[in-house]
Design a protein around this motif. Structure first.
Motif, PDB file in Angstrom:
ATOM      1  N   ASP A 453       0.854  -1.189   0.000  1.00  0.00           N
ATOM      2  CA  ASP A 453       0.000   0.000   0.000  1.00  0.00           C
ATOM      3  C   ASP A 453       0.891   1.241   0.000  1.00  0.00           C
ATOM      4  O   ASP A 453       1.773   1.373   0.855  1.00  0.00           O
ATOM      5  N   PRO A 454       0.681   2.172  -0.939  1.00  0.00           N
ATOM      6  CA  PRO A 454       1.512   3.388  -0.976  1.00  0.00           C
ATOM      7  C   PRO A 454       1.484   4.189   0.316  1.00  0.00           C
ATOM      8  O   PRO A 454       2.387   4.985   0.578  1.00  0.00           O
ATOM      9  N   ARG A 455       0.469   3.987   1.136  1.00  0.00           N
ATOM     10  CA  ARG A 455       0.396   4.733   2.396  1.00  0.00           C
ATOM     11  C   ARG A 455       1.353   4.188   3.447  1.00  0.00           C
ATOM     12  O   ARG A 455       1.658   4.869   4.428  1.00  0.00           O
ATOM     13  N   THR A 456       1.813   2.966   3.279  1.00  0.00           N
ATOM     14  CA  THR A 456       2.695   2.348   4.265  1.00  0.00           C
ATOM     15  C   THR A 456       4.112   2.862   4.093  1.00  0.00           C
ATOM     16  O   THR A 456       4.673   2.815   2.990  1.00  0.00           O
ATOM     17  N   PRO A 542      -6.414  16.169   9.968  1.00  0.00           N
ATOM     18  CA  PRO A 542      -4.995  15.770  10.079  1.00  0.00           C
ATOM     19  C   PRO A 542      -4.550  14.835   8.951  1.00  0.00           C
ATOM     20  O   PRO A 542      -3.417  14.951   8.462  1.00  0.00           O
ATOM     21  N   GLU A 543      -5.421  13.932   8.540  1.00  0.00           N
ATOM     22  CA  GLU A 543      -5.043  13.017   7.463  1.00  0.00           C
ATOM     23  C   GLU A 543      -4.888  13.761   6.142  1.00  0.00           C
ATOM     24  O   GLU A 543      -3.979  13.482   5.351  1.00  0.00           O
ATOM     25  N   VAL A 544      -5.787  14.730   5.882  1.00  0.00           N
ATOM     26  CA  VAL A 544      -5.666  15.524   4.661  1.00  0.00           C
ATOM     27  C   VAL A 544      -4.379  16.347   4.702  1.00  0.00           C
ATOM     28  O   VAL A 544      -3.680  16.478   3.686  1.00  0.00           O
ATOM     29  N   ALA A 545      -4.054  16.899   5.877  1.00  0.00           N
ATOM     30  CA  ALA A 545      -2.818  17.683   6.003  1.00  0.00           C
ATOM     31  C   ALA A 545      -1.589  16.804   5.750  1.00  0.00           C
ATOM     32  O   ALA A 545      -0.640  17.227   5.072  1.00  0.00           O
ATOM     33  N   ARG A 546      -1.594  15.591   6.301  1.00  0.00           N
ATOM     34  CA  ARG A 546      -0.473  14.674   6.052  1.00  0.00           C
ATOM     35  C   ARG A 546      -0.392  14.324   4.569  1.00  0.00           C
ATOM     36  O   ARG A 546       0.711  14.216   4.000  1.00  0.00           O
ATOM     37  N   LEU A 547      -1.531  14.144   3.943  1.00  0.00           N
ATOM     38  CA  LEU A 547      -1.555  13.829   2.513  1.00  0.00           C
ATOM     39  C   LEU A 547      -0.963  14.979   1.707  1.00  0.00           C
ATOM     40  O   LEU A 547      -0.168  14.762   0.790  1.00  0.00           O
ATOM     41  N   ARG A 548      -1.303  16.176   2.079  1.00  0.00           N
ATOM     42  CA  ARG A 548      -0.754  17.348   1.382  1.00  0.00           C
ATOM     43  C   ARG A 548       0.761  17.410   1.533  1.00  0.00           C
ATOM     44  O   ARG A 548       1.496  17.647   0.568  1.00  0.00           O
ATOM     45  N   ASP A 549       1.262  17.180   2.758  1.00  0.00           N
ATOM     46  CA  ASP A 549       2.712  17.222   2.991  1.00  0.00           C
ATOM     47  C   ASP A 549       3.425  16.160   2.162  1.00  0.00           C
ATOM     48  O   ASP A 549       4.543  16.383   1.675  1.00  0.00           O
ATOM     49  N   ARG A 550       2.782  15.024   1.992  1.00  0.00           N
ATOM     50  CA  ARG A 550       3.404  13.932   1.250  1.00  0.00           C
ATOM     51  C   ARG A 550       3.376  14.175  -0.250  1.00  0.00           C
ATOM     52  O   ARG A 550       4.325  13.856  -0.974  1.00  0.00           O
ATOM     53  N   LEU A 551       2.284  14.754  -0.746  1.00  0.00           N
ATOM     54  CA  LEU A 551       2.088  14.867  -2.192  1.00  0.00           C
ATOM     55  C   LEU A 551       2.724  16.120  -2.795  1.00  0.00           C
ATOM     56  O   LEU A 551       3.101  16.114  -3.972  1.00  0.00           O
ATOM     57  N   GLU A 552       2.809  17.181  -2.017  1.00  0.00           N
ATOM     58  CA  GLU A 552       3.301  18.438  -2.569  1.00  0.00           C
ATOM     59  C   GLU A 552       4.694  18.309  -3.184  1.00  0.00           C
ATOM     60  O   GLU A 552       4.939  18.837  -4.279  1.00  0.00           O
ATOM     61  N   PRO A 553       5.662  17.606  -2.546  1.00  0.00           N
ATOM     62  CA  PRO A 553       6.979  17.444  -3.193  1.00  0.00           C
ATOM     63  C   PRO A 553       6.908  16.684  -4.511  1.00  0.00           C
ATOM     64  O   PRO A 553       7.840  16.773  -5.328  1.00  0.00           O
ATOM     65  N   GLU A 554       5.847  15.929  -4.730  1.00  0.00           N
ATOM     66  CA  GLU A 554       5.691  15.180  -5.975  1.00  0.00           C
ATOM     67  C   GLU A 554       4.955  15.984  -7.047  1.00  0.00           C
ATOM     68  O   GLU A 554       4.641  15.465  -8.113  1.00  0.00           O
ATOM     69  N   GLY A 555       4.662  17.269  -6.761  1.00  0.00           N
ATOM     70  CA  GLY A 555       3.976  18.105  -7.734  1.00  0.00           C
ATOM     71  C   GLY A 555       2.477  17.890  -7.780  1.00  0.00           C
ATOM     72  O   GLY A 555       1.819  18.266  -8.760  1.00  0.00           O
ATOM     73  N   ILE A 556       1.926  17.310  -6.741  1.00  0.00           N
ATOM     74  CA  ILE A 556       0.487  17.065  -6.667  1.00  0.00           C
ATOM     75  C   ILE A 556      -0.078  17.967  -5.575  1.00  0.00           C
ATOM     76  O   ILE A 556       0.434  18.000  -4.453  1.00  0.00           O
TER      77      ILE A 556
END
Length: 637
Positions: A453-456, A542-556
């Motif tokens: 799972d990409p989340r792991t 909090p989960e959306v914020a974590r998702l943003r932190d993870r995706l932003e460096p990938e240009g998403i």
């Protein structure tokens, strides 16, 4: 004493009508496959029928249905008293339509005497090609003899549209109170629909008008000595939704003064007395004495006695009151939730859950004619919905099996569910149960699915390998993870779509308007619809914020649109206090909500860089998997 009259309704002011026009102008729907084609035209005669009338049907087909010899008019009827949304309504074949010489299809049917509203689709005999009028559904309202739509026809239309088109549902409710101002049930529902259809700006502009209307209702009805409880309840609910506590309290006190069920009052008194003295024998004796007269009187005696019997360890009483609670209409799941805490009755709890959650059906089911198939859903789509529903039920059933100590049966059941719902949470639970039984090889396969799972995280995946005695570099572990990732992404791919939402605009905190297309600006985007009044929305921040932190460096990018909130200092404070680190835009005119077909929040969409929706109405935890699917489709590892 005043008599209720039509003078109670005052015409809405100009802002009221302006809000309506703005909303209806913005209304649109996510396109289904057939909506890209020329839609067909369905005509009824008479157009404004009375209940029980014979209806003649003429249908001009769109291209996919034009070559058929026979079509099916399928739909459902709504009666007075049916609830909002369409869950539980039976969809049926209303009429068979035969092709006439000019290419149209014709047929007829008779309306039930009890029906006030009907919704329809036209489909072929296999139910794989459907004309649902671009997701709107065709419809028919019953009328009075002088041609006016019935109040309940308009309200049932609004209920039927719930979740599909809040703007049109609001319009229908508004028309109902205009034509029937003394039908009090429409007023508090109107306020509910305004909030959903008009957004914060439009709805707030009408609050003063509603308060004036409530004052007129209060003046007219307060002096009545013989009102029904239903009438008083409707005025109280209208006052509550408007935030008028004094009027709400007035009617609450009037309702409290009405005669109540003596058996219910006695049941509650007995229960609270038992809570104090813990004398289970006395409480059970009192319930037994009341039961012959209270049986079938809509009281809580059975369920309260069941609680007392369980707490007192009286198995004979538990058995008696289990059956009586079921007899009184409580769901098997409700009863099982209580019985599962009694080790000696774990099997009975499991039996109740199995019967209610996983009902047996014939091996061959005609899904085209099945009453549960939603209007507009093809047989193929419905088959998948049924599979997912069954798998979800199996997950719940496995939890009861595990709580009852039947671990092997729980594993078998969860495996069955995992074939349809391959989620990492499910496989983590499977791995844990297998490891408990000493099956490290089976647990390795389950944990590999979690690692895929990409989340792991990488450390998380490595720790799972260690649980089964494998190193992260072990070829067996890497092979298991690779196989699991292929399966996981393949399953997610089946949920992908491709449609472009209608043009819509939102506002930022300064009031500047932006089109959603501008905000996407060539970047893959995760779009979150939410509101701070929505508990689940706030919980996932909090989960959306974590998702943003993870995706932003990938240009998403992650963007959010609030559907109920107004910009200002209070909202700014909330954003800071809750850790909302991603952009927030305001859907004050409900343009974006209607463009994306949002009927409930939170709602999440994954858009590609071109602005097309690729995953719709998804769960936030599925977004990383869906983005991985898009990257694979674009050839990015």
């Amino acid at each position: 004493m005043k008599t209720p009259g039509h003078h109670l309704l005052s015409r809405p002011s100009l802002p009221y009508l302006a809000c309506l026009l703005v909303t209806l102008g913005a209304c649109s729907f996510p396109p289904s496959e057939e909506s890209a084609l020329a839609l067909g035209a369905l005509r009824f005669s008479p157009e404004a029928p009375a209940r029980g009338a014979r209806i003649n049907v003429s249908y001009t087909p769109f291209s996919t249905l034009a070559g058929k010899a026979t079509l099916v008019l399928r739909g459902h009827y709504r009666m007075i008293g049916d609830e909002m949304y369409n869950e539980g309504l039976h969809n049926e074949r209303i009429a068979i339509l035969k092709r006439a010489s000019e290419g149209n299809f014709t047929g007829s049917f008779v309306l039930p005497d009890s029906a006030v509203y009907a919704a329809f689709v036209v489909e072929d005999l296999t139910a794989e090609s459907i004309d649902a009028d671009g997701s709107r559904l065709f419809e028919l309202l019953m009328h009075t003899e002088d041609g006016m739509p019935l109040f309940h026809a308009l309200m049932q239309r609004a209920y039927d549209l719930a979740g599909r088109n809040w703007s049109t549902a609001y319009e229908s409710n508004r028309r109902a109170v205009e034509l029937y101002p003394d039908s009090l049930d429409g007023w508090f529902r109107l306020r509910f629909h305004e909030d959903l259809a008009l957004g914060a700006t439009g709805s707030d502009s009408l609050a003063g008008w509603h308060r004036e209307n409530l004052a007129r209702l209060q003046e007219t009805y307060a002096g009545h000595d013989s009102l029904t409880s239903e009438t008083m309840t409707r005025i109280r609910r209208y006052a509550e939704i408007l935030g008028d506590s004094s009027v709400a309290l007035f009617w609450a006190e009037r309702l409290d003064a009405l005669p109540s069920n003596p058996y219910q009052r006695s049941a509650v008194d007995t229960y609270f007395r038992w809570r104090e003295d813990r004398d289970s024998e006395a409480a059970l004796r009192a319930y037994e004495e009341s039961w012959p007269a209270a049986r079938g009187q809509n009281t809580q005696i059975a369920e309260l006695a069941l609680r007392v019997g369980i707490d007192g360890g009286d198995l004979a009483a538990v058995d008696r009151w289990t059956e009586r609670t079921l007899e009184e209409g409580r769901s098997p799941r409700f009863v099982a939730d209580r019985l599962i805490g009694v080790p000696e009755r774990g099997d009975r709890a499991v039996e109740l859950v199995r019967e209610s959650l996983v009902p047996s059906e014939p091996e061959s089911v005609d899904l085209a004619a099945h009453p549960g198939r939603p209007l507009g859903r093809t047989v193929s789509e419905y088959a998948r919905l049924r599979e997912e529903s069954r798998a979800t039920a199996l997950v719940t059933y496995s939890q009861f099996l595990e709580r009852a100590g039947r671990l092997e049966a729980a594993i078998d059941t969860l495996e069955d569910a995992g074939a349809t719902l391959p989620s990492s949470d499910l496989y983590r639970r499977l791995g844990d149960m297998r490891l408990t039984l000493g099956d490290s090889a089976g647990a390795a396969s389950d944990y590999a699915f979690v690692a895929a799972d990409p989340r792991t995280t990488r450390p998380g995946a490595d720790s799972l390998a260690a649980l089964v005695g494998l190193a992260p570099e072990d070829s067996r572990w890497r092979s298991l993870v690779h196989t699991s990732r292929t399966r996981l992404l393949g399953h997610a791919l089946t949920d992908s779509v491709r449609w472009t939402p209608a043009f819509s605009r939102v506002r930022d905190a300064t009031g500047t308007r932006w089109s959603v297309a501008e905000l996407v600006a060539g970047k893959p985007t995760v779009l979150v619809f939410w509101a701070r009044s929505c508990g689940p929305c706030v919980a996932e921040i909090p989960e959306v914020a974590r998702l943003r932190d993870r995706l932003e460096p990938e240009g998403i990018q992650v963007l959010s649109i609030t559907v109920d909130d107004l910009p200002g200092p209070g909202m700014d404070d909330f954003i800071e206090a809750r850790g909302v680190t991603y952009p927030v835009y305001y859907d004050l005119e409900r343009e974006a909500s209607n463009a994306f077909g949002v009927s409930a929040i939170p709602a999440h969409f994954v858009l590609d860089a071109g602005g097309s929706v690729r995953f719709a109405y998804t769960e936030i935890e599925q977004v990383p998997i869906q983005l991985a699917v898009l990257r694979r489709a674009e050839g990015v590892s």
